[in-house]
Scaffold this motif. Structure first.
Motif, mmCIF file in Angstrom:
data_model
loop_
_atom_site.group_PDB
_atom_site.id
_atom_site.type_symbol
_atom_site.label_atom_id
_atom_site.label_comp_id
_atom_site.label_asym_id
_atom_site.label_seq_id
_atom_site.Cartn_x
_atom_site.Cartn_y
_atom_site.Cartn_z
ATOM 1 N N GLY A 1 5.600 34.559 -8.947
ATOM 2 C CA GLY A 1 4.686 33.632 -9.861
ATOM 3 C C GLY A 1 3.355 33.751 -9.464
ATOM 4 N N THR A 2 2.947 34.460 -8.246
ATOM 5 C CA THR A 2 1.690 34.239 -7.727
ATOM 6 C C THR A 2 0.841 35.519 -8.606
ATOM 7 N N ILE A 3 -0.215 34.968 -9.038
ATOM 8 C CA ILE A 3 -1.452 35.991 -9.631
ATOM 9 C C ILE A 3 -2.610 35.689 -9.073
ATOM 10 N N MET A 4 -3.366 36.893 -9.099
ATOM 11 C CA MET A 4 -4.775 36.663 -8.277
ATOM 12 C C MET A 4 -5.631 36.252 -9.534
ATOM 13 N N LEU A 5 -6.662 35.512 -9.195
ATOM 14 C CA LEU A 5 -7.709 35.243 -10.024
ATOM 15 C C LEU A 5 -9.121 35.552 -9.458
ATOM 16 N N ARG A 6 -9.850 36.141 -10.215
ATOM 17 C CA ARG A 6 -11.287 36.509 -9.822
ATOM 18 C C ARG A 6 -12.187 35.294 -10.581
ATOM 19 N N LEU A 7 -12.764 34.477 -9.697
ATOM 20 C CA LEU A 7 -13.541 33.339 -10.109
ATOM 21 C C LEU A 7 -15.020 33.653 -10.494
ATOM 22 N N PRO A 8 -15.453 32.918 -11.470
ATOM 23 C CA PRO A 8 -17.100 33.408 -11.746
ATOM 24 C C PRO A 8 -17.958 32.785 -10.806
ATOM 25 N N ARG A 9 -19.250 33.298 -10.882
ATOM 26 C CA ARG A 9 -20.298 32.706 -9.981
ATOM 27 C C ARG A 9 -20.632 31.553 -11.008
ATOM 28 N N CYS A 10 -20.711 30.319 -10.345
ATOM 29 C CA CYS A 10 -21.190 29.313 -11.197
ATOM 30 C C CYS A 10 -21.953 28.290 -10.073
ATOM 31 N N LYS A 11 -22.357 27.270 -10.699
ATOM 32 C CA LYS A 11 -23.000 26.214 -9.761
ATOM 33 C C LYS A 11 -21.821 25.620 -9.170
ATOM 34 N N GLY A 12 -20.699 25.147 -9.556
ATOM 35 C CA GLY A 12 -19.738 24.538 -8.758
ATOM 36 C C GLY A 12 -19.002 25.460 -7.760
ATOM 37 N N MET B 1 -14.936 37.011 -6.020
ATOM 38 C CA MET B 1 -14.552 35.908 -5.240
ATOM 39 C C MET B 1 -12.917 35.540 -5.923
ATOM 40 N N LYS B 2 -12.081 36.127 -5.323
ATOM 41 C CA LYS B 2 -10.507 36.077 -5.476
ATOM 42 C C LYS B 2 -9.781 35.121 -4.899
ATOM 43 N N ILE B 3 -8.844 34.593 -5.830
ATOM 44 C CA ILE B 3 -8.122 33.375 -5.043
ATOM 45 C C ILE B 3 -6.450 33.785 -5.620
ATOM 46 N N ALA B 4 -5.595 33.121 -4.610
ATOM 47 C CA ALA B 4 -4.191 33.704 -5.270
ATOM 48 C C ALA B 4 -3.769 32.223 -5.621
ATOM 49 N N PHE B 5 -3.142 32.204 -6.972
ATOM 50 C CA PHE B 5 -2.513 31.001 -7.730
ATOM 51 C C PHE B 5 -1.087 31.317 -8.270
ATOM 52 N N THR B 6 -0.376 30.249 -7.640
ATOM 53 C CA THR B 6 0.973 30.306 -8.027
ATOM 54 C C THR B 6 1.348 29.789 -9.384
ATOM 55 N N VAL B 7 1.865 30.466 -10.446
ATOM 56 C CA VAL B 7 2.221 29.751 -11.469
ATOM 57 C C VAL B 7 3.812 29.633 -11.898
ATOM 58 N N LYS B 8 4.109 28.227 -12.010
ATOM 59 C CA LYS B 8 5.543 28.270 -11.895
ATOM 60 C C LYS B 8 6.356 28.723 -13.136
ATOM 61 N N LYS B 9 5.824 28.429 -14.262
ATOM 62 C CA LYS B 9 6.507 28.726 -15.412
ATOM 63 C C LYS B 9 6.141 30.242 -16.138
ATOM 64 N N GLN B 10 6.740 31.060 -16.823
ATOM 65 C CA GLN B 10 6.648 32.088 -17.138
ATOM 66 C C GLN B 10 5.515 32.163 -18.414
ATOM 67 N N HIS B 11 5.894 31.204 -19.298
ATOM 68 C CA HIS B 11 5.114 31.048 -20.390
ATOM 69 C C HIS B 11 3.557 30.629 -20.133
ATOM 70 N N ILE B 12 3.492 29.996 -18.965
ATOM 71 C CA ILE B 12 2.189 29.424 -18.679
ATOM 72 C C ILE B 12 1.414 30.624 -18.031
ATOM 73 N N ARG B 13 2.035 31.614 -17.355
ATOM 74 C CA ARG B 13 1.584 32.833 -16.891
ATOM 75 C C ARG B 13 1.150 33.767 -17.946
ATOM 76 N N LEU B 14 2.094 33.780 -18.995
ATOM 77 C CA LEU B 14 1.521 34.595 -20.071
ATOM 78 C C LEU B 14 0.267 34.060 -20.980
ATOM 79 N N PHE B 15 0.181 32.671 -20.996
ATOM 80 C CA PHE B 15 -0.802 32.160 -21.774
ATOM 81 C C PHE B 15 -2.140 32.464 -20.733
ATOM 82 N N LEU B 16 -2.014 32.431 -19.528
ATOM 83 C CA LEU B 16 -3.316 32.622 -18.717
ATOM 84 C C LEU B 16 -3.522 34.160 -18.918
ATOM 85 N N HIS B 17 -2.693 35.051 -19.140
ATOM 86 C CA HIS B 17 -3.065 36.354 -19.584
ATOM 87 C C HIS B 17 -3.690 36.377 -21.035
#
Length: 177
Positions: A58-69, A1-17
């Motif tokens: 700043g858009t990154i793609m996230l692959r979300l986990p399978r979970c109850k939520g 399950m993929k979703i696009a997410f826009t991260v506004k600040k570079q240091h937060i984008r790097l932190f997610l990596h």
């Protein structure tokens, strides 16, 4: 399950990596093992039709986990609203600052110099493109330390003033005879 997410600040984008594994297609595999992962899965919205989003720098793609939520997510188009993106960016920045403050305090308590602690944080969190912003991080830490010091000084002044009032006050003057 993929979703696009826009991260506004570079240091937060790097932190997610740093927090999440980067997959061969460039997306990040989100896990619910971290606070950031839980936040990113909690704000997901569903749509019956694809939501047209313009990718930005700043858009990154996230692959979300399978979970109850996200049990009902398969079969839907996943997205974040503009408000959700703004909230998530703010919350991720808070998580980043808390992580940095925790690391900084641990390093200082162990006797390392401020410069060494900050450089170690940048390297350990894979934020190496922020080495030029090292001074900015130092200034932030300095401002926080200065603010805490000023609060302590203000508390001492208040204590001293209160004690002075009790010592100097002559109740006999105010008692009517």
């Amino acid at each position: 399950m993929k979703i696009a997410f826009t991260v506004k600040k570079q240091h937060i984008r790097l932190f997610l990596h740093y927090l999440f594994e980067e997959l061969p297609d460039g997306s990040l595999r989100v896990t619910r093992e971290t606070e950031a992962g839980k936040l990113l899965t909690c704000f997901v919205r569903y749509a019956d039709r694809p939501i047209r989003e313009e990718p930005t720098e700043g858009t990154i793609m996230l692959r979300l986990p399978r979970c109850k939520g996200l049990d009902t997510a398969p079969g839907h188009f996943l997205h974040y609203t503009a408000e959700d993106i703004h909230r998530l960016n703010d919350l991720l920045e808070v998580i980043y600052h808390l992580d940095m403050d925790r690391y900084y305090l641990k390093g200082i308590r162990k006797g390392y110099q401020q410069k060494d602690v900050i450089e170690s944080y940048i390297v350990s969190r894979k934020l190496t493109s922020l080495f030029s912003d090292n001074e900015t991080i130092k200034k932030r830490q300095y401002r926080e330390e200065l603010r805490a010091f000023e609060e302590q000084v203000e508390q001492l002044f208040q204590k001293a003033w209160s004690r002075n009032q009790r010592i100097e006050c002559e109740p006999e003057k105010y008692l009517q005879k």
